[in-house]
Design a protein around this motif. Sequence first.
Motif, PDB file in Angstrom:
ATOM      1  N   UNK A  14      83.916  -1.122 -69.070  1.00 59.88           N
ATOM      2  CA  UNK A  14      82.748  -0.672 -68.365  1.00 59.88           C
ATOM      3  C   UNK A  14      82.903   0.570 -67.385  1.00 59.88           C
ATOM      4  N   UNK A  15      83.976   1.025 -66.704  1.00 56.73           N
ATOM      5  CA  UNK A  15      84.043   2.126 -65.939  1.00 56.73           C
ATOM      6  C   UNK A  15      83.968   3.218 -66.698  1.00 56.73           C
ATOM      7  N   UNK A  16      84.865   3.561 -67.925  1.00 51.37           N
ATOM      8  CA  UNK A  16      84.978   4.500 -68.807  1.00 51.37           C
ATOM      9  C   UNK A  16      83.529   4.668 -69.428  1.00 51.37           C
ATOM     10  N   UNK A  17      82.945   3.828 -70.008  1.00 52.85           N
ATOM     11  CA  UNK A  17      81.763   3.903 -70.545  1.00 52.85           C
ATOM     12  C   UNK A  17      80.664   4.509 -69.520  1.00 52.85           C
ATOM     13  N   UNK A  18      80.571   3.976 -68.417  1.00 49.20           N
ATOM     14  CA  UNK A  18      79.362   4.488 -67.594  1.00 49.20           C
ATOM     15  C   UNK A  18      79.794   6.011 -66.986  1.00 49.20           C
ATOM     16  N   UNK A  19      81.060   6.234 -66.931  1.00 51.63           N
ATOM     17  CA  UNK A  19      81.186   7.556 -66.363  1.00 51.63           C
ATOM     18  C   UNK A  19      81.077   8.762 -67.625  1.00 51.63           C
ATOM     19  N   UNK A  20      81.434   8.197 -68.749  1.00 53.40           N
ATOM     20  CA  UNK A  20      81.573   9.243 -69.806  1.00 53.40           C
ATOM     21  C   UNK A  20      79.851   9.473 -70.213  1.00 53.40           C
ATOM     22  N   UNK A  21      79.161   8.240 -70.223  1.00 53.44           N
ATOM     23  CA  UNK A  21      77.806   8.479 -70.398  1.00 53.44           C
ATOM     24  C   UNK A  21      77.114   8.977 -68.975  1.00 53.44           C
ATOM     25  N   UNK A  22      77.749   9.042 -68.126  1.00 51.97           N
ATOM     26  CA  UNK A  22      76.925   9.734 -66.872  1.00 51.97           C
ATOM     27  C   UNK A  22      75.747   8.992 -66.284  1.00 51.97           C
ATOM     28  N   UNK A  23      76.219   7.550 -66.440  1.00 51.64           N
ATOM     29  CA  UNK A  23      75.207   6.771 -65.729  1.00 51.64           C
ATOM     30  C   UNK A  23      75.715   6.348 -64.160  1.00 51.64           C
ATOM     31  N   UNK A  24      76.623   6.732 -63.853  1.00 41.84           N
ATOM     32  CA  UNK A  24      77.106   6.531 -62.534  1.00 41.84           C
ATOM     33  C   UNK A  24      78.219   7.821 -62.218  1.00 41.84           C
ATOM     34  N   UNK A  25      78.326   8.064 -60.954  1.00 45.64           N
ATOM     35  CA  UNK A  25      79.261   8.935 -60.578  1.00 45.64           C
ATOM     36  C   UNK A  25      80.504   8.245 -60.509  1.00 45.64           C
ATOM     37  N   UNK A  26      81.836   9.222 -60.662  1.00 40.24           N
ATOM     38  CA  UNK A  26      83.065   8.628 -60.739  1.00 40.24           C
ATOM     39  C   UNK A  26      83.449   7.676 -59.415  1.00 40.24           C
ATOM     40  N   UNK A  27      82.882   8.397 -58.305  1.00 38.82           N
ATOM     41  CA  UNK A  27      83.268   7.631 -56.918  1.00 38.82           C
ATOM     42  C   UNK A  27      82.482   6.312 -56.971  1.00 38.82           C
ATOM     43  N   UNK A  28      81.129   6.299 -57.504  1.00 34.70           N
ATOM     44  CA  UNK A  28      80.569   4.872 -57.300  1.00 34.70           C
ATOM     45  C   UNK A  28      81.141   4.103 -58.136  1.00 34.70           C
ATOM     46  N   UNK A  29      81.443   4.375 -59.662  1.00 32.63           N
ATOM     47  CA  UNK A  29      82.138   3.625 -60.366  1.00 32.63           C
ATOM     48  C   UNK A  29      83.350   3.107 -60.099  1.00 32.63           C
ATOM     49  N   UNK A  30      84.049   3.877 -59.251  1.00 34.45           N
ATOM     50  CA  UNK A  30      85.479   3.341 -58.969  1.00 34.45           C
ATOM     51  C   UNK A  30      85.403   2.403 -57.903  1.00 34.45           C
ATOM     52  N   UNK A  31      84.327   2.376 -57.150  1.00 33.17           N
ATOM     53  CA  UNK A  31      84.267   1.423 -56.086  1.00 33.17           C
ATOM     54  C   UNK A  31      83.441   0.127 -56.410  1.00 33.17           C
ATOM     55  N   UNK A  32      82.213   0.236 -56.943  1.00 37.78           N
ATOM     56  CA  UNK A  32      81.158  -0.635 -57.296  1.00 37.78           C
ATOM     57  C   UNK A  32      81.784  -1.580 -58.543  1.00 37.78           C
ATOM     58  N   UNK A  33      82.211  -1.086 -59.575  1.00 35.50           N
ATOM     59  CA  UNK A  33      82.349  -1.990 -60.622  1.00 35.50           C
ATOM     60  C   UNK A  33      83.654  -2.982 -60.378  1.00 35.50           C
TER      61      UNK A  33
END
Length: 473
Positions: A12-31
């Motif tokens: 989920x983390x990799x897909x969201x950041x590669x598709x630019x749906x979330x920033x890396x910082x937000x994805x690293x925290x929220x997911x």
Amino acid sequence: MLTILGFAMITTFLVLIMMKKMSPIAALVLIPALFCVAVGQGAKLGDYVIDGVGNLAPTAAMLMFAIVYFGVMIDVGLFDPVVRGILRFCKADPMRIVVGTAVLAAIVSLDGDGSTTFMITVSAMYPLYKRLRMSLVVMTGVAATANGVMNTLPWGGPTARAATALKLDASDIFVPMIPALGVGLLAVLLLAVVLGRRERRRLGTLTLDEALATDAVTETETVLVAAGGGDDRLRKGSGGAGTDGGTASGAEDEAADDGGFKGLDPHRATLRPKLYWFNAALTVALLAAMIMELMPIPVLFLLGAALALTVNFPHMPDQRARIAAHADNVLNVSGMVFAAAVFTGVLSGTGMVDHMADWLVGAIPDGMGPHMALVTGVLSIPLTYFMSNDGFYFGVVPVLAEAGAAHGVSPLEIARASLVGQPLHMSSPLVPAVYVLVGMARVEFGDHTRFTVKWAAITSLVVLGAGLLFGII
């Protein structure tokens, strides 16, 4: 269940950041926070995060002061001769510049620290890529892959971890692997040639005088300043505006938006030519102290940054201006590291990483026992990407070694095979150094991941193939 959720969280983390749906910082925290709640351990989230932050705090401190230090060194002109020398050697040829990036990253990697390697490499090469409007993901991809191969040095970390986990001598692991790693480094250079030719076709080859030509600038207080328009007159070949073989970074878009490109201003007010040899000696002494481990690296960079600021900018307003100039990079990188602490804390604290490792090891067919070294090499590629080196070498490798020993496979072969995945590991979202690389290069982490993973994985397979061919693994 934890195994499935662990893989789901990382995917989920990799897909969201590669598709630019979330920033890396937000994805690293929220997911990871959401998945921590999903496994029924939401009440322990705070403990997991504090544990993760505690483990990564020294790294964050080191990066903060290292960025300030190398930022000041760029400001005062320490790397200007390097940039000019590389440009003259490369003759403004994009292919030579990409190869030069690989060579520089490999050489600087001899100090064993990925963060330092990326800071020096980007500091020297970024102005060239910007001036020639080359794809910045090519720079980050080549630098990360070259550093990954060199990261196997005994003082780089993985070899020492493998030796400690299996109670072996590090030299017995590393020295026989040198031919295979040499082939891996040649593969990186070949990759650099291929990507460089692709950039050459896209941009054309410039003459040295055209590449060195600069327009008058009005801003001289910051290192990266607009150098004016007129990019078209620098091109001799035709080509599209988009990047070939990678996604253009946000920095390139920014340069296109304001009608110019960015580079090192040779007339900036921060230059300190009279202090050049002092700054060079200070940098060499700092790197030597790191290699000799005279002090913890965060302490060395803290002292180095304080000394560099005091000597080069003795007046308080100038010091504040330099710190403010690099505050953006400091905040982005240190923020990314602390956000990654949430991810690693949850992954380890909930037991996901242990269950993932156990499942993968258990999935190995019994008939593969005599080929456990090959299995270890193959598994090291994805596992060192999805796990920290500590988790892999201290949690997975001993289990693989025990399974191999039952079929007569030497622990030395297992240890050597475990090094194969390092070229890909250096682009893992769990490696703090990669955030230094993409942060200083102003490349989106998702763009870097999408571009680099395939090349790094191929490089790892080349190392594995060479190890098998030479009878090392």
